[in-house]
Design an enzyme around this catalytic site. Structure first.
Site, short mmCIF file in Angstrom:
data_model
loop_
_atom_site.label_atom_id
_atom_site.label_comp_id
_atom_site.label_asym_id
_atom_site.label_seq_id
_atom_site.Cartn_x
_atom_site.Cartn_y
_atom_site.Cartn_z
N TRP A 18 -5.81 0.12 -0.56
CA TRP A 18 -6.92 0.41 -1.48
C TRP A 18 -6.36 1.15 -2.70
O TRP A 18 -5.57 2.08 -2.54
CB TRP A 18 -7.96 1.25 -0.75
N ASP A 59 -3.05 -3.89 5.48
CA ASP A 59 -4.50 -4.03 5.31
C ASP A 59 -4.86 -4.13 3.83
O ASP A 59 -4.47 -3.29 3.03
CB ASP A 59 -5.21 -2.81 5.91
N TYR A 119 -10.44 -5.01 -3.26
CA TYR A 119 -9.53 -4.05 -3.87
C TYR A 119 -8.93 -4.61 -5.16
O TYR A 119 -8.24 -5.63 -5.15
CB TYR A 119 -8.40 -3.64 -2.90
P1 NAP Z 1 -5.83 7.56 3.31
O1 NAP Z 1 -4.85 6.56 3.79
O2 NAP Z 1 -6.47 8.47 4.25
O3 NAP Z 1 -5.18 8.44 2.15
C1 NAP Z 1 -4.55 7.86 1.04
C2 NAP Z 1 -4.13 8.98 0.11
O4 NAP Z 1 -3.23 9.84 0.78
C3 NAP Z 1 -3.45 8.48 -1.12
O5 NAP Z 1 -3.91 9.25 -2.20
C4 NAP Z 1 -1.96 8.77 -0.86
O6 NAP Z 1 -1.32 9.10 -2.07
C5 NAP Z 1 -2.04 9.98 0.02
N1 NAP Z 1 -0.93 10.03 0.98
C6 NAP Z 1 -0.51 9.06 1.82
N2 NAP Z 1 0.51 9.48 2.58
C7 NAP Z 1 0.75 10.77 2.22
C8 NAP Z 1 1.66 11.75 2.64
N3 NAP Z 1 2.56 11.49 3.59
N4 NAP Z 1 1.63 12.97 2.04
C9 NAP Z 1 0.72 13.25 1.08
N5 NAP Z 1 -0.19 12.35 0.65
C10 NAP Z 1 -0.18 11.12 1.21
O7 NAP Z 1 -7.03 6.84 2.51
P2 NAP Z 1 -7.50 5.38 2.20
O8 NAP Z 1 -6.63 4.71 1.22
O9 NAP Z 1 -8.96 5.50 1.89
O10 NAP Z 1 -7.44 4.62 3.62
C11 NAP Z 1 -6.32 3.88 4.04
C12 NAP Z 1 -6.58 2.38 3.95
O11 NAP Z 1 -7.70 2.01 4.76
C13 NAP Z 1 -7.02 1.90 2.57
O12 NAP Z 1 -5.93 1.87 1.66
C14 NAP Z 1 -7.60 0.56 2.91
O13 NAP Z 1 -6.58 -0.39 3.13
C15 NAP Z 1 -8.36 0.90 4.18
N6 NAP Z 1 -9.78 1.25 3.94
C16 NAP Z 1 -10.75 0.44 4.47
C17 NAP Z 1 -12.08 0.73 4.26
C18 NAP Z 1 -13.14 -0.19 4.84
O14 NAP Z 1 -14.30 -0.10 4.43
N7 NAP Z 1 -12.79 -1.04 5.75
C19 NAP Z 1 -12.47 1.86 3.51
C20 NAP Z 1 -11.47 2.69 3.03
C21 NAP Z 1 -10.13 2.38 3.26
P3 NAP Z 1 0.06 8.37 -2.54
O15 NAP Z 1 -0.27 6.92 -2.71
O16 NAP Z 1 0.37 9.07 -3.79
O17 NAP Z 1 1.05 8.61 -1.43
#
Ligand code: NAP
Length: 280
Positions: A20, A48, A53
């Site tokens: 995302w 994923d 997106y």
């Molecule tokens: P997340 O994975 O909980 O968090 C992503 C954030 O955390 C980004 O800003 C990333 O920044 C940061 N991050 C990642 N690893 C890190 C680390 N080791 N240390 C510090 N910061 C870190 O949030 P999300 O993107 O919402 O969820 C993950 C995935 O789930 C999405 O990308 C998507 O594919 C999926 N999703 C699905 C739905 C649905 O409705 N089905 C909804 C939301 C999300 P950097 O990129 O700068 O590392």
């Protein structure tokens, strides 16, 4: 990388890669592709994405990242609820396949429940499974009543191998009923936003800091290890930075102790009653 099983027995890694907010800015593409490739090399081979997106831009980033290594990865993508009719699913799937640069999607998910009757969407899944354009079907953001409705359809649950839902230390509602319901039916859930969109990577939370210090790891790693603690939940953290991806991959090796888990429970309590499913 540790693995869990889909119904039918295929093993998939417990840690995958979210996308995302990738594909929104052309100048960031190189780093995004590098981050995904880093993850693939470290065994985070479940990727994923969604047609939503960046209006398909994230699927293109995934396509670039898996170019030349398609057989090593398990691609999950999602279609909009308004595309959940038989005809529109077929067209949406073809568009996703094109952007991903592949002839098959490993797991195709209805992104969230809309107005199209589930029976129609199941027929759409059947068409795509029969045509071998998708290998598995699933849903996302389905609460327990949606899953129950699905299970009441003839072969409804048979087709659906997972529910992708919001799950992390701050969002534990699914532990009340949805997670046990899926476990009973041998369906792994996919936990999205496992880092609460990055908020859980900050070390200012005392309990996270204590546990992280004890293991000499980061708060983000503790948050991921916690989601993975039982071995049958798949987490898909998103990172566009190779260094963060390496950090996240290493979280699969961390085993939290009873003491760690108890301390985390004190600060991030388990649900004490049923709540509607939280979504993004
Ligand atoms: P997340 O994975 O909980 O968090 C992503 C954030 O955390 C980004 O800003 C990333 O920044 C940061 N991050 C990642 N690893 C890190 C680390 N080791 N240390 C510090 N910061 C870190 O949030 P999300 O993107 O919402 O969820 C993950 C995935 O789930 C999405 O990308 C998507 O594919 C999926 N999703 C699905 C739905 C649905 O409705 N089905 C909804 C939301 C999300 P950097 O990129 O700068 O590392």
């Amino acid at each position: 990388m540790r693995k869990t099983k889909l119904p039918g027995g295929e093993a998939v890694p417990v840690l995958g890669l979210g996308t995302w907010r990738m594909g929104e800015d052309r100048s960031k593409r190189k780093t995004e592709v590098a981050a995904l490739r880093t993850g693939i090399e470290l065994g985070m081979t479940l990727i994923d994405t969604a047609e939503m997106y960046a209006d398909g831009g994230a699927e293109e980033v995934v396509g670039a990242a898996v170019d030349g290594r398609r057989d090593e990865v398990f691609i999950v993508t999602k279609f909009y609820p308004q595309n959940a009719t038989r005809a529109r699913m077929a067209a949406a799937c073809d568009r996703s396949l094109k952007r991903l640069g592949t002839d098959r999607i490993d797991l195709y998910l209805l992104h969230w429940r809309g107005d199209v009757p589930l029976r129609e969407t199941m027929a759409g899944f059947d068409d795509l499974l029969d045509a071998e354009k998708i290998r598995y079907a699933g849903v996302s953001n389905f609460d327990i009543d949606d899953l129950e409705e699905l299970a009441r359809l003839k072969d409804g649950l048979k087709r659906v191998v997972t529910d992708q839902v919001l799950y992390n230390l701050e969002r534990r509602g699914v532990e009340w009923d949805l997670l046990p319901w899926c476990r009973k039916r041998h369906r792994p859930i996919v936990a999205y936003s496992p880092l609460e969109e990055g908020l859980l990577s900050h070390r200012d939370h005392p309990a996270l800091k204590v546990v992280a210090d004890r293991h000499d790891v980061t708060a983000a790693q503790v948050a991921l290890a916690w989601v993975l603690r039982d071995g049958d939940v798949i987490a898909i953290p998103k990172s566009a930075r190779p260094a963060h991806v390496r950090e996240n991959a290493a979280a699969a090796e961390i085993r939290l102790t009873k003491r760690d888990l108890a301390e985390l429970d004190d600060s991030f309590p388990a649900p004490s009653d049923r709540k509607p499913l939280e979504t993004r």
